[in-house]
Design an enzyme around this catalytic site. Structure first.
Site, mmCIF file in Angstrom:
data_model
loop_
_atom_site.group_PDB
_atom_site.id
_atom_site.type_symbol
_atom_site.label_atom_id
_atom_site.label_comp_id
_atom_site.label_asym_id
_atom_site.label_seq_id
_atom_site.Cartn_x
_atom_site.Cartn_y
_atom_site.Cartn_z
ATOM 1 N N HIS A 60 0.811 -1.225 0.000
ATOM 2 C CA HIS A 60 0.000 0.000 0.000
ATOM 3 C C HIS A 60 0.841 1.271 0.000
ATOM 4 O O HIS A 60 1.870 1.366 0.658
ATOM 5 C CB HIS A 60 -1.050 -0.019 1.115
ATOM 6 C CG HIS A 60 -0.572 0.039 2.532
ATOM 7 N ND1 HIS A 60 -0.419 1.229 3.197
ATOM 8 C CD2 HIS A 60 -0.276 -0.924 3.423
ATOM 9 C CE1 HIS A 60 -0.036 0.980 4.450
ATOM 10 N NE2 HIS A 60 0.058 -0.313 4.612
ATOM 11 N N ASP A 161 5.560 1.949 7.015
ATOM 12 C CA ASP A 161 4.253 1.331 6.783
ATOM 13 C C ASP A 161 3.523 2.173 5.745
ATOM 14 O O ASP A 161 2.972 3.205 6.099
ATOM 15 C CB ASP A 161 3.487 1.281 8.111
ATOM 16 C CG ASP A 161 2.108 0.666 7.974
ATOM 17 O OD1 ASP A 161 1.798 0.120 6.910
ATOM 18 O OD2 ASP A 161 1.340 0.756 8.950
ATOM 19 N N GLU A 195 -5.226 1.661 2.321
ATOM 20 C CA GLU A 195 -5.149 0.470 3.180
ATOM 21 C C GLU A 195 -5.431 0.833 4.626
ATOM 22 O O GLU A 195 -6.138 0.122 5.341
ATOM 23 C CB GLU A 195 -3.755 -0.172 3.047
ATOM 24 C CG GLU A 195 -3.631 -1.532 3.741
ATOM 25 C CD GLU A 195 -3.191 -1.482 5.192
ATOM 26 O OE1 GLU A 195 -3.185 -2.528 5.858
ATOM 27 O OE2 GLU A 195 -2.865 -0.387 5.715
ATOM 28 N N GLU A 196 -4.857 1.959 5.055
ATOM 29 C CA GLU A 196 -4.921 2.320 6.481
ATOM 30 C C GLU A 196 -6.337 2.640 6.956
ATOM 31 O O GLU A 196 -6.612 2.668 8.145
ATOM 32 C CB GLU A 196 -3.985 3.507 6.766
ATOM 33 C CG GLU A 196 -2.497 3.221 6.515
ATOM 34 C CD GLU A 196 -1.868 2.291 7.540
ATOM 35 O OE1 GLU A 196 -2.546 1.892 8.497
ATOM 36 O OE2 GLU A 196 -0.684 1.942 7.364
ATOM 37 N N ASP A 218 3.814 -6.134 3.574
ATOM 38 C CA ASP A 218 3.489 -5.068 4.528
ATOM 39 C C ASP A 218 4.352 -5.240 5.779
ATOM 40 O O ASP A 218 5.042 -6.244 5.929
ATOM 41 C CB ASP A 218 1.995 -5.122 4.882
ATOM 42 C CG ASP A 218 1.427 -3.763 5.307
ATOM 43 O OD1 ASP A 218 2.202 -2.888 5.754
ATOM 44 O OD2 ASP A 218 0.200 -3.583 5.195
ATOM 45 N N HIS A 305 3.376 2.905 13.379
ATOM 46 C CA HIS A 305 2.460 4.057 13.401
ATOM 47 C C HIS A 305 2.987 5.204 14.260
ATOM 48 O O HIS A 305 2.216 5.914 14.907
ATOM 49 C CB HIS A 305 1.028 3.648 13.799
ATOM 50 C CG HIS A 305 0.288 2.969 12.679
ATOM 51 N ND1 HIS A 305 -1.077 2.934 12.600
ATOM 52 C CD2 HIS A 305 0.746 2.308 11.587
ATOM 53 C CE1 HIS A 305 -1.431 2.279 11.501
ATOM 54 N NE2 HIS A 305 -0.338 1.873 10.883
HETATM 55 CO CO CO Z 1 -0.449 0.655 9.069
HETATM 56 ZN ZN ZN Z 2 0.605 -1.294 6.460
#
Ligand code: CO
Ligand code: ZN
Length: 334
Positions: A60, A161, A195-196, A218, A305
């Protein structure tokens, strides 16, 4: 490969605003793949090879961010989260808007407090000091910002990410292109959007591609920090992580076996990955259309994150090695 990692992590692209990342990846893979297209929701789909089993590889492009919802009389902004934003990571951090304006995040009330913050207590100061807000307004999105850094084998950056997953996919494309034999499958590398906020781009692109096998690339949470969750066995520097299960997917035995056998046959260091919270594009692929077997190659990551997501190049290289090895041979899920 660090060149492409740095470019990708420093690109601006909160969920729903992936266009800069998409342009960057398109430029990197042009001439290396057989076909490139962007679908209706913004996924970048790059096909390599034709005929043979159809494999969809998903990474992503979006990163977590914020969207301005309200501006008060003093000029401070409130926001909605785009993805899983943790309140305890916000105080004093900076966000960047698409036009280059930065904002400072802070929590309302006295600064020294021991209670856990709620997301709705935070505001953004993006004022220009002259009574204006430097050209940002309600509805604008912003992303967190910190520069890329290297420390030995480790790389520290925002939005690992999942730009590290995008980098792994781009590097796999480079290697498969260099190798004259190329791919033995019809591979659709899909750089997905949103995606998030709920695996949205993977859902539509998997419907369109209708793969025989889906592989998400991922990050996953490592368990090698003080007082980790006992459920996390993955450690940085021990190799790529092969997903067994997360909240959205139980990897089918045949996919798990294919990945483990391929890693072992090629002497690629790997770990078994399970996740007690969160999921990946592989979950959406597994349920799109009438469904598809799906698995995930995960890159162990610390401080997920936050603006300092940390990965180890040993794991990144092992992830590229595993992806390339899987795609070189015709996929057989017996
Ligand atoms: Co994420
Ligand atoms: Zn991710």
């Amino acid at each position: 490969m660090k060149d492409i990692i740095k470019k990708l992590v420093e690109a601006w692209g909160p969920s729903g605003f992936e266009h800069h990342v998409r342009a960057l990846i398109r430029e990197e893979v042009t001439g290396l793949v057989d076909e490139i297209r962007t679908d209706a929701v913004g996924n970048l789909i790059c096909r390599m090879g034709s005929g043979g089993p159809k494999v969809m590889v998903a990474a992503h492009m979006d990163e977590i961010g914020l969207m301005l919802t309200y501006q008060d009389d003093q000029g401070y902004f409130r926001f909605n989260p785009l993805g899983g934003v943790f309140p305890e990571t916000l105080t004093g951090h900076r966000v960047l808007f698409e036009n280059g304006v930065s904002g400072v995040l802070h929590r309302e009330g006295p600064s020294r407090r021991s209670d856990a913050p709620g997301l709705n207590e935070f505001y953004i100061d993006a004022s220009d000091g002259r009574g204006g807000s430097a050209g940002v307004e309600v509805g604008d999105a912003c992303a967190f910002f910190r520069p890329y850094e290297e420390r030995g084998n480790r790389i520290i950056a925002k939005s690992m990410d999942d730009r590290i997953g995008c980098a792994v996919a781009v590097e796999a494309i480079r290697r498969l292109h260099k190798d004259k034999k190329g791919v033995a499958n019809e591979v659709h590398f899909v750089f997905t959007v949103q995606e998030e906020v709920g695996l949205r781009g993977a859902a539509t692109s998997a419907f369109g591609v209708a793969p025989d096998l889906g592989i998400a690339v991922d990050i996953t949470v490592s368990g090698d920090t003080p007082r980790p969750s006992t459920r996390l066995d993955v450690k940085l520097g021990r190799g790529t992580a092969i997903k067994m299960q997360d909240v959205g997917l139980i990897v089918p035995p045949a996919v798990r076996k294919l990945m483990i056998d391929t890693a072992e046959a090629n002497k690629i260091p790997y770990q078994r990955e399970l996740l007690a919270a969160g999921s990946t594009d592989a979950a959406a692929i597994s349920l799109a259309g009438s469904g598809a077997p799906a698995g995930c190659i995960s890159i162990p990551t610390r401080f997920v994150h936050t603006t300092s997501e940390t990965v180890d190049m040993v794991d990144v290289q092992a992830s590229v090695d595993l992806l390339v090895a899987l795609l070189k041979k015709p996929v057989d899920l017996q």
